[in-house]
Design an enzyme around this catalytic site. Sequence first.
Site, mmCIF file in Angstrom:
data_model
loop_
_atom_site.group_PDB
_atom_site.id
_atom_site.type_symbol
_atom_site.label_atom_id
_atom_site.label_comp_id
_atom_site.label_asym_id
_atom_site.label_seq_id
_atom_site.Cartn_x
_atom_site.Cartn_y
_atom_site.Cartn_z
ATOM 1 N N GLY A 123 68.709 -21.067 38.619
ATOM 2 C CA GLY A 123 68.595 -22.486 39.128
ATOM 3 C C GLY A 123 69.841 -22.575 40.024
ATOM 4 N N ALA A 124 69.843 -23.474 41.087
ATOM 5 C CA ALA A 124 70.691 -23.901 41.817
ATOM 6 C C ALA A 124 71.150 -25.360 41.847
ATOM 7 C CB ALA A 124 70.259 -23.729 43.449
ATOM 8 N N ALA A 125 72.501 -25.574 41.892
ATOM 9 C CA ALA A 125 72.809 -27.161 41.931
ATOM 10 C C ALA A 125 73.835 -27.198 43.457
ATOM 11 C CB ALA A 125 73.373 -27.422 40.627
ATOM 12 N N SER A 126 74.332 -28.688 43.160
ATOM 13 C CA SER A 126 75.146 -28.956 44.178
ATOM 14 C C SER A 126 76.320 -28.068 44.767
ATOM 15 C CB SER A 126 75.400 -30.393 44.170
ATOM 16 O OG SER A 126 76.218 -30.574 42.824
ATOM 17 N N LEU A 127 76.967 -27.449 43.375
ATOM 18 C CA LEU A 127 77.957 -26.928 43.610
ATOM 19 C C LEU A 127 78.026 -25.228 43.269
ATOM 20 C CD1 LEU A 127 80.449 -29.488 41.634
ATOM 21 C CD2 LEU A 127 79.755 -29.440 43.999
ATOM 22 N N ALA A 128 77.049 -24.617 42.808
ATOM 23 C CA ALA A 128 76.972 -23.597 42.299
ATOM 24 C C ALA A 128 75.487 -23.263 41.969
ATOM 25 C CB ALA A 128 77.550 -23.153 41.014
ATOM 26 N N GLN A 129 75.138 -21.826 41.747
ATOM 27 C CA GLN A 129 73.909 -21.486 41.228
ATOM 28 C C GLN A 129 74.105 -20.301 40.272
ATOM 29 O OE1 GLN A 129 72.746 -20.135 45.290
ATOM 30 N NE2 GLN A 129 72.412 -18.147 44.782
ATOM 31 N N VAL A 130 72.985 -19.998 39.490
ATOM 32 C CA VAL A 130 73.210 -19.457 38.168
ATOM 33 C C VAL A 130 72.200 -18.177 38.492
ATOM 34 C CG1 VAL A 130 72.892 -19.182 35.677
ATOM 35 C CG2 VAL A 130 73.733 -21.072 36.887
ATOM 36 N N ASP A 276 76.818 -35.090 32.095
ATOM 37 C CA ASP A 276 75.795 -34.738 33.074
ATOM 38 C C ASP A 276 74.758 -34.335 32.344
ATOM 39 O OD1 ASP A 276 74.754 -34.767 35.615
ATOM 40 O OD2 ASP A 276 75.741 -32.749 36.174
#
Length: 450
Positions: A123-130, A276
């Site tokens: 998954g990719a988010a606004s600040l990081a990805q996993v 969140d």
Amino acid sequence: WFVYVFIKMNIVYTAAITYDYLTAFKHVEHGTMEYWELKSKVHRRSAERLRDLCCANRGTFIKVGQHLGALDYLLPEEYTSTLKVLHSSAPQSSMEEIQQVIREDLGMELSELFVSFEEKPQGAASLAQVHKAVLHDGRTVAVKVQHPKVKKQSAKDIVVMEALLNMVHLIFPDFAFMWLVEEAKKNMPLELDFLNEGRNAEKVASMLSHFPFLKVPMIHWDLSTKRILTMEFAEGGQVNDREYMKKHGINVNQISENLGKMYSEMIFVHGFVHCDPHPGNVLVRKCQKSKKTEIVLLDHGLYQVLQPDFRLDYCRLWQSLIRSDMSGVERYSRRLGAGDLFPLFACILTARSWNAVNAGISSVPVTNAEDVEIRTNAALYLPQISDLLNRVPRQMLLLLKTNDLLRGIETTLKTRASSSSFLNMSRCCIRAMARSDIQYQCFLFMFHCV
């Protein structure tokens, strides 16, 4: 040159949205069917421009856009539905960038740290990805890596955002959203520190350890830094995925009830709140060993710590709302900063109409007509809502966001306003107030002894 282009691009997007609202309705009579149809189209166009602006700027802009997408009580449906996609459309960093961050922070190559490391992020988010990886001892882990440029860019983003909001406010005085910038200034440094996120995860796991259904992934501190967080890998379906739950025999009502228990305990009893809970951060699954249903809570970067006086007033307000005690609703709303806008505050907090609040939110079911009424009133009372959000304590803003995200999950699961959720809330409120009374009595006893 880059800064010039960046600022110019943001001004162009903002100017296009502003110009559209200033000119679109000149030749249309207010209140007609044509007016409302045109207004919906303008809302949709503007929301799409705002979404594109957030995607182009990435980082902080996406984070704020996600926040806006949760403000169902404040923004038209065209905005919230359009901006909600930002939860699943965040940009990705390249594998080279990810390797560079790991090399800089951990001082080793991927092959030295992991047996395998999946290039495609989970998954990719606004600040990081996993990314999913396997350690040399065979354990599977999730490695959360911060986008390399996001920290440097976030301070610039907030300055630009503040300037754009001020510009819009000059043209539309009723548009008073500066609290969004203030929240971003305060919260962004915390969310960019992944060691802080790890500490939050361990704290909430310990605090709610009496809930057997809750799973918080264990942190691998030896492979974690301010920009990298390595944790136990946890699989599951998103909490709003009814098909996943049906396929795996997971009881939707039980999930909704347990989610309510968790958050009631965090808010009312402990005053330490995960802020969140969008569906990507709350997974559900059947435990392979026990075959029992579990809720996996992820992304612990943003927590709100509630001051004791605020928390107890918030408890008493919800008790009053559940009991239809209108004098209590007014008293505790005023104590929380709502002033004469306490009826509006009660409606925003519960996402119910004033008639439903008066009749009793725990006894009057939610209807589609009531939801339409709330959205219509949100547009009519935008200046008052903006005024209210600028006057309540800052602690309240993240709670409102959390309420909205949880309510969105309940709406998708079709479990909104269930009697069990109100019962759990009431129990937690009573426990919190009883604990406060005991502490006060102990203080008086100690004081008299001295």
